[in-house]
Each structure stands twice: as C-alpha cells, then as structure tokens.
Design an enzyme around this catalytic site. Structure first.
Site, PDB file in Angstrom:
ATOM      1  N   CYS A  66       0.876  -1.174   0.000  1.00  0.00           N
ATOM      2  CA  CYS A  66       0.000   0.000   0.000  1.00  0.00           C
ATOM      3  C   CYS A  66       0.911   1.221   0.000  1.00  0.00           C
ATOM      4  CB  CYS A  66      -1.004  -0.006   1.155  1.00  0.00           C
ATOM      5  SG  CYS A  66      -0.375   0.361   2.798  1.00  0.00           S
ATOM      6  N   HIS A  99      14.942 -13.557  11.687  1.00  0.00           N
ATOM      7  CA  HIS A  99      14.597 -13.518  13.109  1.00  0.00           C
ATOM      8  C   HIS A  99      13.106 -13.667  13.381  1.00  0.00           C
ATOM      9  CE1 HIS A  99      18.460 -11.212  14.440  1.00  0.00           C
ATOM     10  NE2 HIS A  99      18.724 -12.327  13.781  1.00  0.00           N
TER      11      HIS A  99
END
Length: 144
Positions: A66, A99
């Site tokens: 977006c 991570h």
C-alpha cells in the site's frame, strides 16, 4: 513452492505490477488478490483474503503493498497466523525472515523504487528462518 499470495491497494498498484513481472520472470506461480487498477479502494478488502489464504496454507509467502505499507500491514497482522513485516530496505527484509519468520512481505509503494523493491524481494526470498531462540519469541506472538 506454493503459490505466492499478492495484494495491494490503489497506491501500491504500480509496484504490485512490477512484483508480478518479477515473479513471472522467475517462473513462480502466484495468486493475485487485487486490486487490479489504480482506482481508489480500501486495502482491507484485499489484505484479509490474502491473510486467510496464507493462514490456510493455500499461499506462502505473501506480498502486500500500500502507499506507506502501514495500513495493509496493520490489517494483515490482525490475523493470528500472520507475521507481516513492513520492509523498506533489503537489510530489514533479511531480518524479518531470519529472526521473525515473516510470512508476508509488506512494501511501501510510495516510498521505494523498483530497484529497491528488487533488492528487498531478493533478500526476503533468499533468507531462511534461523529458528533457535527466535522460535521461542515467535511462539509468544499469538494472543491466546
């Protein structure tokens, strides 16, 4: 590889078209959840179907775009099985996968170039989840 899920709003449409070409050049299948033009629309209308498809295992991973990346990532992250990461550099995309085991890459369509998007996509798709101590943290994300 499963079909990659893809969605955007009007502000992300131009970059989504670049991403579609990027995926096609690699020969990767994708499912486009829309929007299909630059006409003004509401990002939740496209984010929710993408999130549901990723949660159901129908698509993996997802890519969402977006204008700023914020609205669509907020919407996606309302879903318990989604870890949507807003990435505006390749280094952030690397860490989002390594991570956080991000399962949806979110990019800000109004703030990055196609060259930057190429680097972000490459890093996202080439970085494996490290696991270990990070898995424990990811297990604590869902609200139970």
């Amino acid at each position: 590889m499963k079909k990659i899920g893809l969605c955007c709003d009007h502000a992300g449409f131009e970059l989504k078209e670049f991403v579609r070409g990027w995926l096609q050049a690699k020969g990767w299948e994708y499912k486009d959840f829309g929007t299909y033009s630059a006409e003004s629309c509401d990002y939740p209308d496209f984010a929710h179907p993408l999130a549901l498809a990723v949660e159901a295992g129908e698509c993996y991973p997802g890519i969402a775009i977006c204008g700023s990346g914020n609205g669509i990532s907020m919407t996606l992250n309302k879903h318990q099985g989604i870890r949507a990461a807003l990435c505006w550099t390749a280094a952030i995309a690397h860490l989002a996968r390594q991570h956080n085991d991000a399962n949806i890459l979110v990019m800000p369509g109004r703030f990055i170039s196609t060259e930057e998007a190429d680097m972000i996509l490459t890093e996202f798709f080439n970085t494996p989840f490290e696991g270990g101590r990070h898995q424990k943290r990811i297990d604590k994300i869902p609200v139970k």
